[in-house]
Design an enzyme around this catalytic site. Sequence first.
Site, mmCIF file in Angstrom:
data_model
loop_
_atom_site.group_PDB
_atom_site.id
_atom_site.type_symbol
_atom_site.label_atom_id
_atom_site.label_comp_id
_atom_site.label_asym_id
_atom_site.label_seq_id
_atom_site.Cartn_x
_atom_site.Cartn_y
_atom_site.Cartn_z
ATOM 1 N N SER A 160 -10.678 -8.540 -1.839
ATOM 2 C CA SER A 160 -11.681 -8.370 -0.790
ATOM 3 C C SER A 160 -11.400 -7.095 -0.020
ATOM 4 O O SER A 160 -10.321 -6.513 -0.127
ATOM 5 C CB SER A 160 -11.674 -9.562 0.176
ATOM 6 O OG SER A 160 -10.465 -9.581 0.919
ATOM 7 N N GLU A 193 -1.932 -0.901 -8.907
ATOM 8 C CA GLU A 193 -3.390 -0.899 -8.780
ATOM 9 C C GLU A 193 -3.921 0.489 -8.452
ATOM 10 O O GLU A 193 -3.405 1.174 -7.567
ATOM 11 C CB GLU A 193 -3.782 -1.890 -7.682
ATOM 12 C CG GLU A 193 -5.269 -2.117 -7.530
ATOM 13 C CD GLU A 193 -5.568 -3.223 -6.536
ATOM 14 O OE1 GLU A 193 -6.723 -3.296 -6.085
ATOM 15 O OE2 GLU A 193 -4.658 -4.016 -6.214
ATOM 16 N N ASP A 217 -0.301 -0.838 -4.635
ATOM 17 C CA ASP A 217 -1.684 -0.360 -4.614
ATOM 18 C C ASP A 217 -1.714 1.048 -4.034
ATOM 19 O O ASP A 217 -1.521 1.243 -2.839
ATOM 20 C CB ASP A 217 -2.555 -1.296 -3.783
ATOM 21 C CG ASP A 217 -4.040 -0.934 -3.856
ATOM 22 O OD1 ASP A 217 -4.382 0.028 -4.569
ATOM 23 O OD2 ASP A 217 -4.847 -1.613 -3.201
ATOM 24 N N LYS A 219 -14.312 -7.115 -6.742
ATOM 25 C CA LYS A 219 -14.608 -7.414 -5.335
ATOM 26 C C LYS A 219 -16.115 -7.550 -5.196
ATOM 27 O O LYS A 219 -16.866 -6.723 -5.721
ATOM 28 C CB LYS A 219 -14.085 -6.309 -4.420
ATOM 29 C CG LYS A 219 -12.572 -6.205 -4.389
ATOM 30 C CD LYS A 219 -12.106 -5.016 -3.557
ATOM 31 C CE LYS A 219 -10.588 -4.924 -3.552
ATOM 32 N NZ LYS A 219 -10.096 -3.690 -2.898
ATOM 33 N N ASP A 238 -9.354 -0.722 -9.822
ATOM 34 C CA ASP A 238 -10.046 -1.287 -8.663
ATOM 35 C C ASP A 238 -11.271 -0.445 -8.346
ATOM 36 O O ASP A 238 -12.378 -0.730 -8.802
ATOM 37 C CB ASP A 238 -9.106 -1.384 -7.469
ATOM 38 C CG ASP A 238 -9.775 -1.974 -6.222
ATOM 39 O OD1 ASP A 238 -10.951 -2.409 -6.309
ATOM 40 O OD2 ASP A 238 -9.144 -2.003 -5.160
ATOM 41 N N LYS A 285 0.832 -1.199 0.000
ATOM 42 C CA LYS A 285 0.000 0.000 0.000
ATOM 43 C C LYS A 285 0.871 1.255 0.000
ATOM 44 O O LYS A 285 1.826 1.374 0.783
ATOM 45 C CB LYS A 285 -0.908 0.014 1.234
ATOM 46 C CG LYS A 285 -1.911 -1.124 1.284
ATOM 47 C CD LYS A 285 -2.993 -0.971 0.233
ATOM 48 C CE LYS A 285 -4.096 -2.010 0.411
ATOM 49 N NZ LYS A 285 -5.187 -1.848 -0.571
#
Length: 374
Positions: free
Chosen positions: A301, A224, A196, A273, A249, A167
């Site tokens: 998720s 992402e 991400d 998701k 995403d 992240k």
Amino acid sequence: MFITDIQTSHQTVLLKKPFKTALRTTDHAQAVIVQVFASNGMIGLGEAVPTLAITGENVEGIEATILQIIKPALLGRNILNYESIFHLLHKTSVRNTSAKAAVDMAIYDLLAQFHHLPLYQFLGGEAPEGDELQIETDYTVSVNSPEEMSEDALEYVSEGFRILKVKVGKDDIEKDILRIKGIRDQIGPSVKIRVDANQGWQAKEAIRAITTMEDMGLNLDIVEQPVAAHDISGLKRVTENVLTPIMADEAVFSTLDAFEVLKQRAADFINIKLMKSGGIYKASIINHFAEECGVQCMVGSMIESHLAVTAAAHFAASKRNITRYDFDAPLMLVEKVIEGGITYNSNMITISNEPGLGIRSMKEDRRTVREAHK
């Protein structure tokens, strides 16, 4: 097999370590657990998670949507006529995707139980010869100082994880580059790194950051959602100006979102998701759209328990176009609140061949859930 009742309950589980992204920080996982009761005595299970920063839902809203809107619409419906049920489910309200996802999961659980199949097989997946199905998950490194993230990454690799989802996007982009470099230096060249940004960058700085990391030889597997969810043109610009594959995403909730991203060729991959799509039914359509366009998908998720991630894993394992899996959330919880469902051996997930989701009981009352309402 008719729907006779729908009930909800709450669940809160602490995380082993606070989960930090560019969008939010949390130290616990909340959920609304859904039970859909059928006239033949079977019970289907589902889970909805409140993620205000992403889906805009809280616990109270999810429960109200399920009990006051979805339940009256579905009571008395024949579950075997599931095409019409899912159509009706998604017509009951605008958005409320997590609430819909929980009911969708429970109905699919019932359908697969009725046909005496694990859900992934009911959805068309192929069972391996004489064994249970396995898939590999990544593990997420929360955004912290570069030093702490490097230490965390090394710990996860030592535990057997071969893919890390890192992240970034919370503060200075130069620090983000240092974060990734520090992790790569610690874990070596063989472990895959997925970055991400959770919408944390602007298009220009995303291009600069990614090309800089490419020039440094950091060998990123994927980046992402580098830009804001609504900025499809910015997403496309990043995709066209870097060598590293880009994944959408938060830009893709609905089938129409997916259609727009695919039409514009704005991303190389799509992260599906269930909490965004509203469940397996709509997620399947998104995956079919992507497959027809030659775009592979990942299934991930939110901070979900074994229940929701079991449903997501069954869905993901049933589709050949889904080639990446982000199912580490249950490993972040201090306890498992169900018996049955998927099991973990470090980075490998085993999917049960028991009918439906293969969940035998909930920890809250220790009773067998599928017998508690008989």
